[in-house]
Design a protein around this motif. Structure first.
Motif, PDB file in Angstrom:
ATOM      1  N   THR A  62       5.723   8.882   9.024  1.00 20.36           N
ATOM      2  CA  THR A  62       6.640   7.651   8.571  1.00 20.36           C
ATOM      3  C   THR A  62       8.140   8.423   8.378  1.00 20.36           C
ATOM      4  O   THR A  62       8.212   9.270   7.629  1.00 20.36           O
ATOM      5  N   THR A 111       0.638  -1.324   0.027  1.00 18.53           N
ATOM      6  CA  THR A 111       0.123  -0.161  -0.126  1.00 18.53           C
ATOM      7  C   THR A 111       0.913   1.258   0.063  1.00 18.53           C
ATOM      8  O   THR A 111       0.275   2.216   0.028  1.00 18.53           O
ATOM      9  N   GLY A 112       2.141   1.153   0.105  1.00 17.37           N
ATOM     10  CA  GLY A 112       2.919   2.285  -0.036  1.00 17.37           C
ATOM     11  C   GLY A 112       4.262   2.074   0.266  1.00 17.37           C
ATOM     12  O   GLY A 112       4.638   0.829   0.402  1.00 17.37           O
ATOM     13  N   HIS A 145       8.059   1.617   5.801  1.00 20.08           N
ATOM     14  CA  HIS A 145       8.693   2.612   6.720  1.00 20.08           C
ATOM     15  C   HIS A 145       9.590   1.733   7.821  1.00 20.08           C
ATOM     16  O   HIS A 145       9.354   0.360   8.060  1.00 20.08           O
ATOM     17  N   HIS A 195       0.743   9.808   8.552  1.00 14.07           N
ATOM     18  CA  HIS A 195       1.745  10.497   7.812  1.00 14.07           C
ATOM     19  C   HIS A 195       2.848  10.924   8.692  1.00 14.07           C
ATOM     20  O   HIS A 195       3.159  12.039   8.707  1.00 14.07           O
ATOM     21  N   SER A 200       2.822   5.142  11.258  1.00 12.26           N
ATOM     22  CA  SER A 200       1.836   4.407  10.426  1.00 12.26           C
ATOM     23  C   SER A 200       1.795   5.509   9.315  1.00 12.26           C
ATOM     24  O   SER A 200       1.684   6.619   9.432  1.00 12.26           O
ATOM     25  N   LYS A 201       1.512   4.840   7.979  1.00 13.71           N
ATOM     26  CA  LYS A 201       1.101   5.664   6.739  1.00 13.71           C
ATOM     27  C   LYS A 201       0.008   6.309   7.195  1.00 13.71           C
ATOM     28  O   LYS A 201      -0.166   7.587   6.471  1.00 13.71           O
ATOM     29  N   SER A 202      -1.079   5.920   7.978  1.00  8.64           N
ATOM     30  CA  SER A 202      -2.404   6.757   8.220  1.00  8.64           C
ATOM     31  C   SER A 202      -2.050   7.653   9.090  1.00  8.64           C
ATOM     32  O   SER A 202      -2.798   8.799   8.797  1.00  8.64           O
ATOM     33  N   ASN A 240       3.806  -0.278  -6.605  1.00  6.90           N
ATOM     34  CA  ASN A 240       3.709  -0.705  -5.226  1.00  6.90           C
ATOM     35  C   ASN A 240       4.345  -2.424  -5.220  1.00  6.90           C
ATOM     36  O   ASN A 240       5.055  -2.516  -4.159  1.00  6.90           O
ATOM     37  N   GLU A 295      11.000   6.653   5.997  1.00  4.66           N
ATOM     38  CA  GLU A 295      10.681   5.554   5.039  1.00  4.66           C
ATOM     39  C   GLU A 295      12.307   4.743   4.986  1.00  4.66           C
ATOM     40  O   GLU A 295      13.191   5.493   4.852  1.00  4.66           O
TER      41      GLU A 295
END
Ligand code: ADP
Ligand code: TRP
Length: 335
Positions: free
Chosen positions: A198, A10-11, A14, A196, A192-194, A57, A200
């Motif tokens: 992170t 999904t991305g 991280h 914002h 978490s990606k959710s 991805n 990476e």
């Protein structure tokens, strides 16, 4: 004994994904028939709705995993959708799945509680996950704590299928990943990606350094002694530091008289050298996507062989296929 796990593309990965999951998968590899890892692109389709993005991805996830040490000689790496048998088994399982069981699953429940509409893909997500696990006769599934509920659902579905028809599936056990490895993000909340927040794994070193410098810290004066254990910057530092470096940094915190900027710089230096080899491997793999595709193709072929065997066992058990002598099907002997 087969270990299996999946990770959604999904991305970009991280530090939380690496220390909380990927590093532990890599530690569990050993024999390629016993360690199956896949990129869960069908699950990601419930959130990523851009075809180029999803394809990109998926390849990136494979490159990242290989660069980070997943070894195709010691584990089988493949893409979920390259094993279409999984979707077929998913249907067989779905026919015996109580609605109430899925209504209690957190991904759907949370979305509904937030007043959002969910689609059938999200609702039936745990059944696809059960098919992913059962189709390889997996014994152990390493997952983060948030996924344990899905393994319980998998066990329920397997047991009720076995009971309704014939002994067909192995009941898998979750192996909950080390939760002490809960990695904080740049704001101190869970990374978490959710959120914002992170950092990476393969972010460009310069950009990464900039982000590290933005890690939120408190405004206590430089002279004041500080507790290292409760400080998220220290927690991030200890992911990369060896014992001696950790002890020294902890002592510096307790003494006071240092600036957070120095800790951030030390963190950036350590993180850069920690991932330097992986970064070099990543560059090499990125230049040869054909090699990566060949590894995934080989992994899928191996995974499909096992998947076909278990799917046939389930099809015969529930009566959608007849077992002729040629099929050579036997129900699973428990034990
Ligand atoms: P995200 O929260 O960024 O969407 P995922 O839910 O895709 O991450 O996580 C994939 C895997 O990485 C899971 O097994 C999860 O337990 C692990 N993981 C994610 N974030 C962290 C974190 N901050 N600390 C430790 N493990 C994490
Ligand atoms: N749902 C898992 C996650 O979000 C990914 C996943 C899909 C998975 N299928 C699986 C994990 C099977 C373990 C086993 O992290």
């Amino acid at each position: 004994m087969r270990v299996l796990s999946g990770i959604q593309p999904t991305g970009r990965f991280h530090w939380g994904n690496y220390f909380g999951a990927i590093r532990q998968y890599i530690d569990l590899q050993g024999n390629r028939d016993d360690a199956f890892y896949f990129i869960a692109n069908l699950h990601a389709l419930t959130t990523v709705r851009d075809r180029e993005q999803l394809a990109r991805n998926t390849l990136d996830a494979a490159i990242d995993l290989l660069a980070l040490g997943l070894d195709p000689q010691r584990a089988t790496l493949f893409v979920q959708s390259d094993v279409p048998e999984v979707s077929e088994l998913c249907w067989l399982l779905m026919t015996g799945t109580p609605m109430g069981l899925l209504e209690r699953c957190h991904a759907f429940k949370d979305k509904k509680a937030r007043g959002l509409t969910a689609d059938a893909g999200l609702f039936t997500y745990p059944v696809l996950m059960a098919a992913d696990i059962l189709i390889y006769d997996s014994d152990v599934v390493p997952v983060g704590e948030d996924q344990v509920q899905h393994i319980e659902v998998t066990r329920d579905l397997a047991a009720s299928f076995n009971h309704a028809f014939a002994e067909s599936f192995v009941l898998p056990k979750p192996k909950v990943l080390d939760t002490s490895a809960r990695v904080p993000g740049i704001d101190g909340e869970k990374m978490s990606k959710s959120y914002h927040n992170t950092l990476e794994v393969f972010e460009e070193p310069k950009a990464l350094r900039k982000k590290i410098m933005r890690i939120v810290t408190d405004s206590r004066p430089v002279e004041q002694p500080k507790q290292p254990e409760s400080d998220h910057l220290f927690q991030l530092y200890s992911l990369f530091a060896d014992q001696r470096q950790c002890d020294e940094m902890a002592a510096t915190y307790r003494r006071g008289g240092f600036g957070y900027g120095e800790v951030k710089k030390a963190l950036a230096d350590l993180a850069e050298s920690y991932f330097a080899e992986a970064r070099a491997r990543r560059k090499e793999l990125e230049a040869h996507p054909d090699r990566v595709r060949a590894i995934l193709g080989d992994g899928a072929a191996r995974a499909r062989k096992k998947a076909a065997e278990v799917l046939l066992r389930a099809q015969v058990a529930c009566g959608v296929k007849f077992a002729g002598p040629a099929a050579g099907v036997a129900t699973r002997v428990p034990g």
